[in-house]
Scaffold this motif. Structure first.
Motif, PDB file in Angstrom:
ATOM      1  N   CYS A  19       0.862  -1.173   0.000  1.00 20.64           N
ATOM      2  CA  CYS A  19       0.000   0.000   0.000  1.00 20.64           C
ATOM      3  C   CYS A  19       0.901   1.226   0.000  1.00 20.64           C
ATOM      4  N   TYR A  41      -8.852  10.346 -12.743  1.00 16.95           N
ATOM      5  CA  TYR A  41      -9.655   9.325 -12.064  1.00 16.95           C
ATOM      6  C   TYR A  41     -10.008   8.142 -12.965  1.00 16.95           C
ATOM      7  N   MET A  45      -8.540   4.439 -12.105  1.00 15.31           N
ATOM      8  CA  MET A  45      -9.424   3.460 -11.484  1.00 15.31           C
ATOM      9  C   MET A  45      -9.371   2.104 -12.165  1.00 15.31           C
ATOM     10  N   THR A  49      -6.754   0.886  -6.700  1.00 14.58           N
ATOM     11  CA  THR A  49      -7.845   1.169  -5.772  1.00 14.58           C
ATOM     12  C   THR A  49      -7.346   2.252  -4.829  1.00 14.58           C
ATOM     13  N   LYS A  51      -8.212   4.365  -1.386  1.00 11.39           N
ATOM     14  CA  LYS A  51      -9.005   4.454  -0.161  1.00 11.39           C
ATOM     15  C   LYS A  51      -8.593   5.725   0.578  1.00 11.39           C
ATOM     16  N   SER A  59     -12.003   3.965   3.906  1.00 18.71           N
ATOM     17  CA  SER A  59     -13.269   4.072   3.182  1.00 18.71           C
ATOM     18  C   SER A  59     -12.974   4.289   1.708  1.00 18.71           C
ATOM     19  N   ASP A  60     -13.996   4.130   0.886  1.00 16.15           N
ATOM     20  CA  ASP A  60     -13.840   4.340  -0.547  1.00 16.15           C
ATOM     21  C   ASP A  60     -13.604   5.807  -0.861  1.00 16.15           C
ATOM     22  N   TYR A  61     -12.756   6.030  -1.829  1.00 13.94           N
ATOM     23  CA  TYR A  61     -12.517   7.371  -2.360  1.00 13.94           C
ATOM     24  C   TYR A  61     -13.752   7.795  -3.136  1.00 13.94           C
ATOM     25  N   ILE A  62     -14.171   9.030  -2.961  1.00 13.24           N
ATOM     26  CA  ILE A  62     -15.305   9.576  -3.701  1.00 13.24           C
ATOM     27  C   ILE A  62     -14.804  10.726  -4.563  1.00 13.24           C
ATOM     28  N   LYS A  75      -5.072  -2.880  -8.137  1.00 17.08           N
ATOM     29  CA  LYS A  75      -6.403  -3.451  -8.352  1.00 17.08           C
ATOM     30  C   LYS A  75      -6.285  -4.897  -8.746  1.00 17.08           C
TER      31      LYS A  75
END
Length: 75
Positions: A19, A41, A45, A49, A51, A59-62, A75
């Protein structure tokens, strides 16, 4: 920053269980990292991945939100 992205992708492709933590030590760097991830992005993507740390949990990246640090995985 294209070089940094290439280095990150190269590293995680060779170290698949790793990571990478990307954290800006200034507000300007944090904004820069957010802008780079947001602008790339769709391309990123497919390869990684991302986070974020929220309430001491990953948490997920927004897309479009601003974060101070990113946790990047293959990924």
């Amino acid at each position: 920053m294209a070089t940094v992205i290439k280095i990150i992708l190269d590293f995680i492709s060779k170290n698949t269980d790793s990571c990478i933590i990307l954290k800006g030590n200034t507000t300007q760097k944090q904004k820069l990292y957010n802008r780079i991830i947001n602008n790339n992005y769709n391309e990123l993507m497919n390869l990684i991945t991302i986070k974020i740390l929220k309430e001491e949990k990953l948490s997920d990246y927004i897309l479009g939100n601003q974060y101070s640090e990113f946790y990047i995985y293959k990924k």
